[in-house]
Scaffold this active site. Structure first.
Site, PDB file in Angstrom:
ATOM      1  NE  ARG A  97      -3.676   2.546   0.527  1.00 53.48           N
ATOM      2  CZ  ARG A  97      -3.441   3.787   0.079  1.00 53.48           C
ATOM      3  NH1 ARG A  97      -2.359   4.046  -0.644  1.00 53.48           N
ATOM      4  NH2 ARG A  97      -4.297   4.750   0.345  1.00 53.48           N
ATOM      5  CG  HIS A 100      -1.059   6.493   1.805  1.00 51.06           C
ATOM      6  ND1 HIS A 100      -0.565   5.232   2.068  1.00 51.06           N
ATOM      7  CD2 HIS A 100      -2.148   6.637   2.621  1.00 51.06           C
ATOM      8  CE1 HIS A 100      -1.309   4.643   2.988  1.00 51.06           C
ATOM      9  NE2 HIS A 100      -2.283   5.473   3.351  1.00 51.06           N
ATOM     10  CG  HIS A 102      -4.937   9.125   5.111  1.00 50.18           C
ATOM     11  ND1 HIS A 102      -4.983   8.976   6.458  1.00 50.18           N
ATOM     12  CD2 HIS A 102      -4.423   7.970   4.624  1.00 50.18           C
ATOM     13  CE1 HIS A 102      -4.543   7.776   6.791  1.00 50.18           C
ATOM     14  NE2 HIS A 102      -4.174   7.130   5.702  1.00 50.18           N
ATOM     15  CD  GLU A 106      -3.840   3.653   7.917  1.00 51.97           C
ATOM     16  OE1 GLU A 106      -3.890   4.462   6.970  1.00 51.97           O
ATOM     17  OE2 GLU A 106      -3.104   2.642   7.901  1.00 51.97           O
ATOM     18  CG  HIS A 145       0.763   5.735   6.753  1.00 48.86           C
ATOM     19  ND1 HIS A 145       0.164   6.968   6.888  1.00 48.86           N
ATOM     20  CD2 HIS A 145      -0.191   4.910   6.271  1.00 48.86           C
ATOM     21  CE1 HIS A 145      -1.101   6.885   6.506  1.00 48.86           C
ATOM     22  NE2 HIS A 145      -1.338   5.647   6.111  1.00 48.86           N
ATOM     23  CD  GLU A 171      -6.986   3.260   2.054  1.00 47.23           C
ATOM     24  OE1 GLU A 171      -7.427   3.840   3.056  1.00 47.23           O
ATOM     25  OE2 GLU A 171      -5.802   2.911   1.937  1.00 47.23           O
TER      26      GLU A 171
END
Ligand code: MN
Ligand code: MN
Length: 389
Positions: A97, A100, A102, A106, A145, A171
């Site tokens: 993943r 990134h 946001h 999380e 992360h 997401e």
């Protein structure tokens, strides 16, 4: 094919309760009806209008790539849940993943397998760790992360639950490293890093999101100290935490008091044995968002104003209890029921109906309910949490 399906369910659920209702004679979907017995034939105590409080990840759109997949339950799928959104993600061994960040924070629970997580904070302090089944991690808002699937005991990668402290989270709308660089003029990239533009000739033209890479080596070889260690670990071994044990189950509460990094999410991992039940209670601070890991359950939510509604849940389902509404969660199956209670809060709190009545003058309680003193005498001194009969 449909007939075949129908014959596999013995005594199919029917909207019948005593004299009320009648068997379905029109089109039917026996598997879904079976999963929603208390919606189709609600207990007689249900009443009034209560919004939908259940969603199954089986009904979520899945975003698949070569490295794995992700599917989400957000305010778009379950409109009542404005405080919390969830993502169920699978990464193959080596699947990444991508790096990134946001706007939401999380929190995560590893369901199966093993992964390597990385992050840095605003002071350049770096964090890397390997997480396995029952481990948590927490990345605060804006902290960059990544997550990468590893190999463990023959398992190809991992699957985990991500929880975000914003029901509107998506997401699909995170800040991706590859996406940013693809949308920055190459001469700016060259100037930023003090190298010729040609150094960026082969960067991806479009975002990676989840992509397949090689399985990394041991954690020790991958370690980068950065500008120093993080003040608090971003991972936590929830399953290693000693639970509160009752005759019918266990409860592990993890919030910022024992996992200090987790400043906006509090959680409880609850196990209820067959015949047991998470006692009647409510939460005095925020909504509850639930994820069912195994087993079968039903929950009635008391919404005040003469309204209550019962829902059924099974592994892979999400439940929601709006702020302060009373509820119980009963194991309706034959195996251990395991689920997560998630709260957008730095602390966990619940108010127990049993404890409330025990520690209120009994004469006053009896004046309300007309119950026998034995009801109050039977309540233990400590909060019952998980009960059974
Ligand atoms: Mn993330
Ligand atoms: Mn609860």
């Amino acid at each position: 094919m449909n007939n075949n399906k129908q014959t596999q369910i013995k005594n199919p659920a029917q909207p019948v309760r005593g004299n009320f209702g009648a068997p379905i004679i029109g089109p039917r979907n026996p598997e879904r009806e079976e999963q929603n017995r208390d919606t189709m034939a609600p207990p007689s105590t249900d009443h009034g209008t209560v919004a939908n409080l259940r969603w199954s990840f089986a009904d979520s759109h899945n975003h698949m790539t070569a490295g794995g997949w992700g599917r989400q339950t957000t305010v778009r799928e379950l409109p009542i849940s404005k405080e919390v959104a969830g993502v169920n993600m699978r990464l193959k061994a080596g699947g990444v993943r991508e790096l990134h960040w946001h706007q939401a924070a999380e929190w995560a629970f590893m369901l199966k397998g093993k992964a390597r997580i990385t992050a840095i904070d605003q002071d350049g302090r770096a964090f890397q760790d390997d997480v396995e089944e029952g481990d948590l991690w927490y990345f605060a808002t804006g902290i960059p992360h990544s997550i990468q699937g590893l190999v463990s005991e023959g398992m190809d990668g991992c699957e985990f639950l991500l929880v975000f402290d914003d029901g509107n989270f998506s997401e699909e709308e995170t800040f991706l490293l590859s996406d940013w660089l693809a949308h920055t003029p190459k001469e700016i990239l060259a100037k930023n890093f003090g190298v010729p533009e040609s150094a960026f000739a082969s960067i991806p033209e479009k975002d990676l999101w989840i992509f397949q890479a090689d399985v990394p080596g041991p954690l020790a070889a991958d370690k980068i100290v950065g500008a120093g260690p993080m003040p608090a670990s971003l991972s936590y071994k929830m399953m290693a935490q000693e639970p509160i044990r009752t005759k019918f189950g266990t409860v592990r509460v993890t919030d910022s008091s024992n996992f200090p990094a987790s400043k906006t999410i509090a959680a409880a991992l609850v196990e209820v044995e067959p015949g047991g039940m998470r006692e009647l209670h409510w939460h005095p601070n925020v909504d509850e968002w639930q994820y069912f890991i195994s087993g079968q359950a039903r929950m009635t939510v008391f919404a005040s104003g003469n309204a209550a509604r019962t829902f059924d849940y099974q592994a892979g389902d999400v439940g929601v209890v709006p702020f302060a509404m009373g509820h119980y969660i009963e194991n309706t199956g034959t195996e251990t029921l395991r689920f997560l209670e998630i709260f957008r809060s730095d602390y966990y709190a619940d108010v127990s109906l049993a404890q409330w009545l025990k520690y209120t003058p009994h004469e006053l309680v009896r004046a309300h309910l007309g119950i026998d003193e034995s009801v109050l005498e039977n309540i233990p001194d400590t909060k019952p949490l998980v009960v059974g009969f």
